[in-house]
Design a protein around this motif. Structure first.
Motif, short mmCIF file in Angstrom:
data_model
loop_
_atom_site.label_atom_id
_atom_site.label_comp_id
_atom_site.label_asym_id
_atom_site.label_seq_id
_atom_site.Cartn_x
_atom_site.Cartn_y
_atom_site.Cartn_z
N ALA A 117 48.69 36.03 43.61
CA ALA A 117 48.12 36.30 44.93
C ALA A 117 48.48 37.70 45.43
N ILE A 141 44.73 39.93 42.97
CA ILE A 141 43.52 39.42 43.62
C ILE A 141 42.34 40.33 43.27
N LYS A 142 42.63 41.63 43.24
CA LYS A 142 41.57 42.59 42.91
C LYS A 142 41.05 42.33 41.50
N LYS A 178 39.01 39.19 41.31
CA LYS A 178 37.66 39.36 41.86
C LYS A 178 36.73 40.05 40.86
N THR A 182 49.29 31.68 49.46
CA THR A 182 49.02 32.20 48.12
C THR A 182 47.79 31.58 47.47
N ARG A 224 44.50 32.38 49.22
CA ARG A 224 43.92 33.68 48.89
C ARG A 224 43.23 33.65 47.53
N ILE A 225 43.86 32.95 46.57
CA ILE A 225 43.28 32.90 45.23
C ILE A 225 41.96 32.12 45.23
N ALA A 274 39.32 34.12 46.78
CA ALA A 274 38.86 35.18 45.88
C ALA A 274 37.88 34.64 44.85
#
Ligand code: SF4
Ligand code: SF4
Lengths: 211, 278
Positions: B116, B121-122, B125, B162, B165-166, B169
Motif C-alpha cells: 500500500a 500503489i502506482k 495501477k 492499507t 487503498r489496494i 487501486a
C-alpha cells in the motif's frame, strides 16, 4: 440500587457467601512479582473499565478484565488462575490498546495463563487449554503445524472427544473435515522443518530441564 | 527488488490459494520473494499462551535466517507478522536467551502495508488490465495486524487503510464500515465454537448491512473463519477474498474459476455477475 460504599456487603457480589478475603500477609507480594515479570505498571490502573468495555468476550468471562487487574493488585492469585477469563481471552489486544494508563491488560492475562499452565490448578476452560497444548505438541514433532495433524491430535485427546460427543457436534465436525479435505484445504502431508531437534531442546530448557 | 518471504504454516495448508495468488501478484510486480530457508512455525497463540520464552525463541529462528540472507521480511499472515515483530521487540530487551545469532534489526513488513506504499500503489495501477468496476467490498483487518500499535507500528489502528487503498487501486468500490478491526474469534473457534461463531456472525452481518458484496482480508485465520461460518437464516452469501486474489484477478485478462475452488462460499457467481469472470 444501594450504594456499595454504604453497604460493604455488596462490594463483592460475585463471591457472596464466601468469606471476605483479607490481604494480610500476602501484602503486595503478588503484585510486585507480576509487575516485575511483565514489566507492566499494574498499579496505574484506576478501574475505569475501559478494557472490559472494549473486550469482545467479557460477557463470557467470570472475572472481567478490569477486575482481573484489581485482583492482581489484591494478590488474589488462585481466583485468577482458576478463572475462565484467562482461557477465554482471545489476545485481541483491544484492552491494551484502549487503556488510558497504558496498562498492558492482555499481557497480564496472558502471563496469568502461562502461570496457570505451569500450576497444578485444573483449567476452567479445559478444551481451550488442551488446544494450545496440542498445538505445541504438533509443533515439536515437525517444526511446523499441519492443520490436519493438529485436528487429529486434538480429537484424539480423550476428554475432547468425549466432550464433542456430549455436545452433539462430532458429526458436524467430521462433515466439516470431509469438506475441507475435498476442497483441498487440509493437506495430509506438508514438509517438515529441520529445526525439530533445536526446538525440542529449547522447549525442555524453558521448562527447567538441563539438556 | 528482493525480499525474504515467511509464508507461515497456513499457507501450506488451509490458505494454499492465498500462497498461489501471492506468487502470481509478486511475479507480475517483478518483486523477488525468496522463501526463508528451512523456516519453522512462529508458535502463534499457543506458544504465547503457554510458554512465553518459546513465543520469543520460535520467531527468532526465522528472524535469524532472514538476517543471514540480509533481506527484509514480508509476511502475508497477520499472526506471523505480529509474532515476528513481538519477538524482535523482546530480543532487544534481552530477557530471553536466543540460541541463534540474531539482532532483531531486520525490517518485518506486513504484506498489505508493503503493497500500500505510494510507489507500490502506482505500479499496481500500471498493471491493471481489468479493473474490478462495480464490485462493492469492505476490507477486514482483524486484530493481529494492527494491534497492539506499539508492536505493529500502525498509527491508524482504529481505521486502517492499507487494504482499502489496494482494493481501490484495483478498481473496486470500497465501503467504509466500523468493524474493520473487531475480533472475529478465530482463535477460540475450534475449542469453543459457539463463542467464535457469535463473533464471526456479527462481522458478517455488519458487512452485509453496509452494502458490501464481498469481504477482503489478508489473514488466513480470518479468511477461513469468515468463509466457513456463513450459514444463517438470511441465506446470504458473502464471499471472502484474500486481497491478493482480487489483485490477481485485475492483473490478468482472463481469470480462472479454478483459482477460487478452495473457497467455501463460492465467489464465482458474484464475479460472473460483475463480468469479472467468464
Ligand atoms: S482500561 Fe486500564 S485503567 Fe481502565 S480499568 Fe482497564 S486496566 Fe484499569
Ligand atoms: S485481549 Fe483478551 S481481555 Fe483483552 S480485550 Fe481481547 S479478549 Fe478481552
Amino acid at each position: 440500587m444501594q450504594n456499595i460504599i454504604s453497604n460493604p456487603d455488596q462490594a463483592h457480589e460475585h463471591d457472596s457467601g464466601e468469606e471476605r478475603k483479607l490481604i494480610g500477609d500476602r501484602g503486595d507480594y503478588f503484585l510486585n512479582r507480576m509487575q516485575g515479570e511483565t514489566g507492566v505498571n499494574i498499579s496505574a490502573c484506576y478501574q475505569c473499565e475501559r478494557c472490559t468495555n472494549a473486550c469482545p468476550v467479557s460477557h463470557f468471562m467470570d472475572i472481567k478484565p478490569h477486575q482481573a487487574i484489581r485482583y492482581v493488585q489484591l494478590g488474589w492469585r488462585e481466583d485468577l488462575l482458576k478463572s475462565s477469563t484467562i482461557w477465554m481471552c482471545l489476545s485481541c489486544e483491544m484492552c491494551t490498546t484502549y487503556c488510558p494508563n497504558e496498562v498492558d491488560v492482555a499481557e497480564i492475562i496472558n502471563h496469568l495463563r502461562n502461570m496457570a499452565a505451569h500450576s497444578s490448578i485444573t483449567p476452567k476452560e479445559k478444551s481451550l487449554a488442551v488446544f494450545h497444548q496440542t498445538f505445541l505438541e504438533v509443533l515439536q514433532k515437525s517444526g511446523k503445524v499441519n492443520e490436519f495433524r493438529l485436528m487429529n491430535a486434538y480429537y484424539s485427546k480423550p476428554d475432547i472427544l468425549k466432550e464433542r460427543v456430549k455436545q452433539g457436534i462430532l458429526i458436524e465436525d467430521l462433515l466439516l473435515g470431509m469438506t475441507l479435505l475435498r476442497k483441498g484445504r487440509l493437506k495430509l502431508f506438508t514438509p517438515k522443518s529441520r529445526a525439530i531437534k533445536e526446538i525440542k531442546k529449547v522447549y525442555s530448557q524453558t521448562r527447567g530441564e538441563i539438556v | 527488488m528482493r525480499l525474504s518471504f515467511y509464508p507461515g504454516c497456513s499457507l501450506e495448508g488451509m490458505a494454499n490459494d492465498y500462497a498461489r495468488s501471492i506468487d502470481a501478484v509478486f511475479k507480475n510486480l517483478s518483486i523477488d520473494l525468496v522463501e526463508i530457508e528451512d523456516w519453522s512455525c512462529c508458535g502463534a497463540t499457543a506458544a504465547h499462551s503457554l510458554n512465553q520464552a518459546m513465543s520469543v525463541v520460535l520467531p527468532a529462528r526465522n528472524l535469524a535466517a532472514a538476517e543471514k540472507m540480509e533481506l527484509d521480511i514480508v509476511s502475508p499472515c497477520a499472526m506471523c507478522f505480529n509474532r515476528l515483530r513481538f519477538s524482535q521487540n523482546m530480543i532487544k530487551k534481552k530477557v530471553f536467551d536466543i540460541p541463534w545469532p540474531v539482532t532483531g534489526d531486520i525490517r518485518v513488513h506486513d504484506m498489505t502495508r508493503f503493497l500500500a506504499e505510494p510507489p507500490m500503489i502506482k505500479s499496481i495501477k500500471e498493471r491493471i488490465l481489468r479493473p474490478l468496476n462495480g464490485l462493492r467490498v469492505v476490507c477486514y483487518y482483524g486484530c493481529q495486524m494492527v494491534r497492539p500499535p506499539k508492536i505493529t507500528g500502525y498509527t491508524d489502528y482504529e481505521n486502517p487503510q492499507t487494504m482499502d487503498r489496494i482494493a481501490a487501486a484495483a478498481g473496486a468500490q470500497v465501503i467504509d464500515w466500523s468493524y474493520k478491526a473487531t475480533c472475529c474469534g478465530a482463535s477460540i473457534g475450534i475449542a469453543r465454537r459457539e463463542i467464535g461463531e457469535s463473533l464471526t456472525k456479527r462481522i458478517l452481518q455488519k458487512a452485509r448491512q453496509s452494502g458490501a458484496e464481498a469481504i477482503v482480508v489478508s489473514c488466513p485465520l480470518c479468511q477461513s473463519n469468515l468463509d466457513m461460518i456463513q450459514k444463517d437464516r438470511s441465506k446470504r452469501h458473502t464471499p471472502v477474498f484474500y486481497f491478493t486474489e482480487l489483485l490477481r484477478l485485475s492483473f490478468e485478462e482472463h481469470g480462472d474459476p479454478k483459482w477460487f475452488k478452495m473457497h467455501f462460499t463460492d465467489p464465482v457467481p458474484l464475479l460472473r455477475a460483475k463480468g469479472l469472470l467468464s
